[in-house]
Design a protein around this motif. Structure first.
Motif, PDB file in Angstrom:
ATOM      1  N   HIS A  26       0.855  -1.202   0.000  1.00  0.00           N
ATOM      2  CA  HIS A  26       0.000   0.000   0.000  1.00  0.00           C
ATOM      3  C   HIS A  26       0.880   1.238   0.000  1.00  0.00           C
ATOM      4  O   HIS A  26       1.555   1.534   0.991  1.00  0.00           O
ATOM      5  CB  HIS A  26      -0.908  -0.031   1.246  1.00  0.00           C
ATOM      6  CG  HIS A  26      -1.925   1.058   1.298  1.00  0.00           C
ATOM      7  ND1 HIS A  26      -3.083   0.949   2.052  1.00  0.00           N
ATOM      8  CD2 HIS A  26      -1.990   2.271   0.712  1.00  0.00           C
ATOM      9  CE1 HIS A  26      -3.799   2.050   1.921  1.00  0.00           C
ATOM     10  NE2 HIS A  26      -3.153   2.882   1.114  1.00  0.00           N
ATOM     11  N   HIS A  48       1.272   5.368  -2.012  1.00  0.00           N
ATOM     12  CA  HIS A  48       0.818   6.380  -2.980  1.00  0.00           C
ATOM     13  C   HIS A  48       2.031   6.955  -3.698  1.00  0.00           C
ATOM     14  O   HIS A  48       2.225   8.159  -3.758  1.00  0.00           O
ATOM     15  CB  HIS A  48      -0.011   7.445  -2.252  1.00  0.00           C
ATOM     16  CG  HIS A  48      -1.231   6.864  -1.627  1.00  0.00           C
ATOM     17  ND1 HIS A  48      -2.446   6.844  -2.269  1.00  0.00           N
ATOM     18  CD2 HIS A  48      -1.407   6.186  -0.463  1.00  0.00           C
ATOM     19  CE1 HIS A  48      -3.331   6.205  -1.504  1.00  0.00           C
ATOM     20  NE2 HIS A  48      -2.725   5.802  -0.398  1.00  0.00           N
ATOM     21  N   GLU A  98      -6.357   1.759  -4.252  1.00  0.00           N
ATOM     22  CA  GLU A  98      -7.061   1.851  -2.970  1.00  0.00           C
ATOM     23  C   GLU A  98      -8.450   2.397  -3.273  1.00  0.00           C
ATOM     24  O   GLU A  98      -8.638   3.605  -3.387  1.00  0.00           O
ATOM     25  CB  GLU A  98      -6.321   2.783  -2.001  1.00  0.00           C
ATOM     26  CG  GLU A  98      -7.035   2.922  -0.664  1.00  0.00           C
ATOM     27  CD  GLU A  98      -6.327   3.841   0.320  1.00  0.00           C
ATOM     28  OE1 GLU A  98      -5.400   4.571  -0.105  1.00  0.00           O
ATOM     29  OE2 GLU A  98      -6.694   3.834   1.496  1.00  0.00           O
ATOM     30  N   ASP A 144       1.388   2.658   3.524  1.00  0.00           N
ATOM     31  CA  ASP A 144       0.460   3.732   3.121  1.00  0.00           C
ATOM     32  C   ASP A 144       1.226   5.057   3.018  1.00  0.00           C
ATOM     33  O   ASP A 144       0.710   6.118   3.372  1.00  0.00           O
ATOM     34  CB  ASP A 144      -0.720   3.841   4.096  1.00  0.00           C
ATOM     35  CG  ASP A 144      -1.880   4.652   3.535  1.00  0.00           C
ATOM     36  OD1 ASP A 144      -1.838   5.040   2.345  1.00  0.00           O
ATOM     37  OD2 ASP A 144      -2.837   4.914   4.296  1.00  0.00           O
TER      38      ASP A 144
HETATM   39 FE   LIG Z   1      -3.712   4.878   1.235  1.00  0.00          FE
END
Ligand SMILES: [Fe+2]
Length: 254
Positions: free
Chosen positions: A5, A7, A80, A194
């Motif tokens: 996960h 970005h 996501e 994340d």
């Molecule tokens: Fe996320």
């Protein structure tokens, strides 16, 4: 080490605004021993829509850039997706993207609640042949108030992913405590970064996994490492019997 996960892709959500920011994230990941990242841009979260085709194109472009720069990191396509009523249709028509084309699918809840239709939708996703992974449930206020809800969702076949920074207390004491309770109760199956940048939301996956090793022991440490590898190869993940989280009375909150 695999991060499921992140970005990391430039300019398509609230991750880095440009390629240099993404390269900085890649270097930070490699420095802590990460070899593969599943890029998971936001989709249908009311601010960003990133359909599968666009994510795949951007992942390929970024991988070429990493190769050009000699940064030893593999980036795979993922997404996501915020929970939404047409998620099964999205999977069937190919706009919702499972992680690296496996049958594992990230599902993000809103931060303050779990929609009433969530249980039915998670069931429908499984009936369609996919395995939902609820991302960062420890950051959902309804689940924090009512941990039995998470227990029910896991018992009914959902997997969950804890965010590394939550476990390390970077989102506050409540989420830190709940993250530890989730591991103790076998209610989480993955830890991921994340990460959004190299400053306020940087990658602390290695530190979180070492914390697991020190706090819960080597078996849990390897379970989290191996489960992330299972995602990339589409193998079944290790799961232990989920338990309800025992709510202790403190400060009259419960
Ligand atoms: Fe996320």
């Amino acid at each position: 080490m695999i991060d499921i996960h992140s970005h990391i892709l430039p300019g398509i959500d609230d991750g880095p605004g440009d390629e240099q920011g993404s390269l900085d994230m890649a270097v930070e990941a490699v420095e802590q021993g990460i070899t593969t990242i599943v890029a998971t841009p936001h989709h249908k979260n009311r601010t960003y829509d990133n359909e599968a085709a666009s994510i795949e194109k951007n992942t390929t472009i970024f991988q070429h850039l990493l190769n050009e720069k000699g940064i030893p990191l593999t980036v795979l396509p993922g997404q996501e997706s915020r929970i939404h009523g047409s998620m099964v249709e999205g999977l069937e028509e190919g706009t919702v993207l499972p992680l690296n084309h496996t049958n594992f699918v990230h599902v993000e809840m809103p931060s303050d609640s779990v929609p009433r239709y969530a249980q039915t939708l998670l069931y429908d996703i499984q009936r369609a042949g996919y395995i939902p992974i609820i991302v960062h449930p420890e950051r959902n206020r309804e689940i924090l108030r009512n941990p039995d809800l998470l227990y029910t969702l896991v018992q009914n076949g959902a997997l969950t992913q804890l965010t590394a920074a939550s476990l390390l207390g970077k989102f506050g004491k409540d989420m830190e405590k709940f993250s530890h309770q989730m591991i103790e109760a076998n209610l989480t199956h993955f830890i991921a970064s994340d990460a959004h940048n190299v400053t306020s939301r940087n990658n602390v996956l290695a530190e979180a996994l070492e914390h697991v090793n020190q706090t819960f022991g080597i078996d849990d440490y390897y379970m989290f490492i191996e489960n992330a590898e299972c995602i990339v190869s589409g193998r079944m993940v290790h799961q232990m019997e989920p338990q309800p989280i025992k709510r202790k009375k403190f400060l009259g909150l419960f």
